[in-house]
Design an enzyme around this catalytic site. Structure first.
Site, PDB file in Angstrom:
ATOM      1  N   ARG A 120       0.833  -1.206   0.000  1.00  0.00           N
ATOM      2  CA  ARG A 120       0.000   0.000   0.000  1.00  0.00           C
ATOM      3  C   ARG A 120       0.866   1.254   0.000  1.00  0.00           C
ATOM      4  O   ARG A 120       0.520   2.250  -0.637  1.00  0.00           O
ATOM      5  CB  ARG A 120      -0.950  -0.017   1.200  1.00  0.00           C
ATOM      6  N   LYS A 176      -2.865   6.559   1.702  1.00  0.00           N
ATOM      7  CA  LYS A 176      -2.677   7.165   3.015  1.00  0.00           C
ATOM      8  C   LYS A 176      -1.806   8.427   2.892  1.00  0.00           C
ATOM      9  O   LYS A 176      -0.744   8.549   3.503  1.00  0.00           O
ATOM     10  CB  LYS A 176      -2.078   6.162   3.996  1.00  0.00           C
ATOM     11  N   GLU A 232     -16.481   6.497   4.811  1.00  0.00           N
ATOM     12  CA  GLU A 232     -15.590   6.061   5.894  1.00  0.00           C
ATOM     13  C   GLU A 232     -15.818   6.906   7.126  1.00  0.00           C
ATOM     14  O   GLU A 232     -16.370   8.008   7.056  1.00  0.00           O
ATOM     15  CB  GLU A 232     -14.116   6.252   5.495  1.00  0.00           C
TER      16      GLU A 232
END
Length: 351
Positions: free
Chosen positions: A97, A198, A234
């Site tokens: 990721r 992220k 989210e």
């Protein structure tokens, strides 16, 4: 200072116990012994990093991270088992990721092997800070940031990969009470933004909504899609799931939703238990009539949602030991802590 020399020192028989009251451990920074640092110039590849005593870092005022927010981070945990082992959970997924995020932010990144090796070295060097079984975990924070100086809008000329860690307890105390935020948005809809990585820049913009929600007694905020304002996405730092009858639904990964590693794992565990799992758009109206709801993430692990408030409507959900959320959490935490057999070979022993 080389990684080998540091690990040798910290693994000695004279290792002292960390001065921590494990029974009162919260979720805040506790200064540990070492951090891992590796640098790379633009156009090059990461090669050799080192463990350094934990402390402040020197950075140019014109660094890319400070001026233009060129940076990403990861989060994972190390757990101590009853028989004394230290386990990581799917660290290769964090490495993958980070690479995906680095590509989107025009940064070089360590290979997955380098990432996992660096995480292991950091944990070993700080192993006295891994809480005893049942008392918490060692939270590990890898950062990849543009530290080279520049003035014009462009990728930084140098990058730093840094890992620090801190022992932590629970992120939330008890079940969650969420407020639906219908005026501020976490990410732009679709695949053109950075909601699916992220990026450091994704997080500070949610402070206004969180601060307001907590001031009014809520645990966290649930964000909606920015295109229509009709579908849930989210919480501030967690994926969400809703349960209706024998079906579990979670918002699909479409470039806006972060591809959570805990989320991915819970989907597989739920399928193994015989549940149907659907990754799709979930309307606010559908969420309000669900039987259960829960959040997943490295920090929150798997935490039940007791209620969601949308404007003047409050929906309450099943919680407790008989829920699907409790069953899934028991499986997840059992594997992560070595109490249950890891049939998928997702845990990695740090040694």
């Amino acid at each position: 200072m080389s990684p080998t020399s540091n690990i040798g020192n910290t693994n000695s028989g004279s290792e002292s116990a960390a001065e921590v009251n494990w029974d009162e451990l919260g979720f805040s920074v506790v200064t540990t012994d070492y951090m891992y640092v590796m640098k790379c110039a633009k156009g090059d590849k990461f090669s050799q990093g080192s463990l350094l005593p934990y402390g402040n870092i020197e950075i140019s005022p014109s660094a890319g991270i400070l001026n233009y927010g060129q940076g990403i981070f990861e989060g994972l945990k190390a757990q101590r088992t009853e028989d004394g082992r230290i386990l990581l959970f799917r660290p290769d997924e964090n490495g993958l990721r980070m690479k995906s995020g680095a590509d989107r932010m025009c940064m070089p990144s360590p290979s997955v092997e380098q990432f996992v090796n660096a995480v292991k070295q950091t944990v070993l060097a700080n192993k006295r800070w891994v809480p005893p079984p049942g008392k918490g975990s060692l939270y590990i924070r890898p950062l990849l940031i543009g530290t080279g100086p520049l003035l014009g809008l462009a990728p930084a000329p140098e990058y730093t990969f840094l890992i620090y860690c801190s022992p932590v307890g629970s992120y939330h105390q008890g079940n969650l009470n969420l407020k639906v935020e219908d005026k501020l948005y976490r990410a732009i809809s679709g695949s053109g933004g950075t909601g699916g990585i992220k990026s450091i820049t994704n997080y500070a913009p949610v402070y206004t909504a969180i601060t307001d929600a907590k001031a009014n007694g809520f645990s966290d905020v649930l964000f909606l899609d920015s295109a229509t304002g009709k579908y849930i996405e989210e919480a501030s730092s967690a994926n969400v799931f809703v349960v209706k009858d024998n079906t579990i639904s979670t918002p699909a990964i479409d470039g806006t939703i972060l591809p959570g590693i805990t989320r991915k794992s819970i989907i597989e565990y739920a399928i193994d238990l015989g549940y149907q799992v659907m990754e799709r758009s979930i309307s606010v109206e559908e969420m309000l009539v669900a039987d259960e709801m829960f959040c997943t993430g490295t920090a929150v692990v798997l935490t039940s949602v007791a209620s969601v408030t949308y404007k003047e409507t409050r929906a309450n959900y099943k919680t407790g030991q008989e829920t699907l959320a409790a069953k899934l959490r028991k499986t997840l935490v059992g594997v992560q802590t070595g109490c249950l057999e890891d049939k998928k070979s997702w845990t990695v022993i740090v040694s």
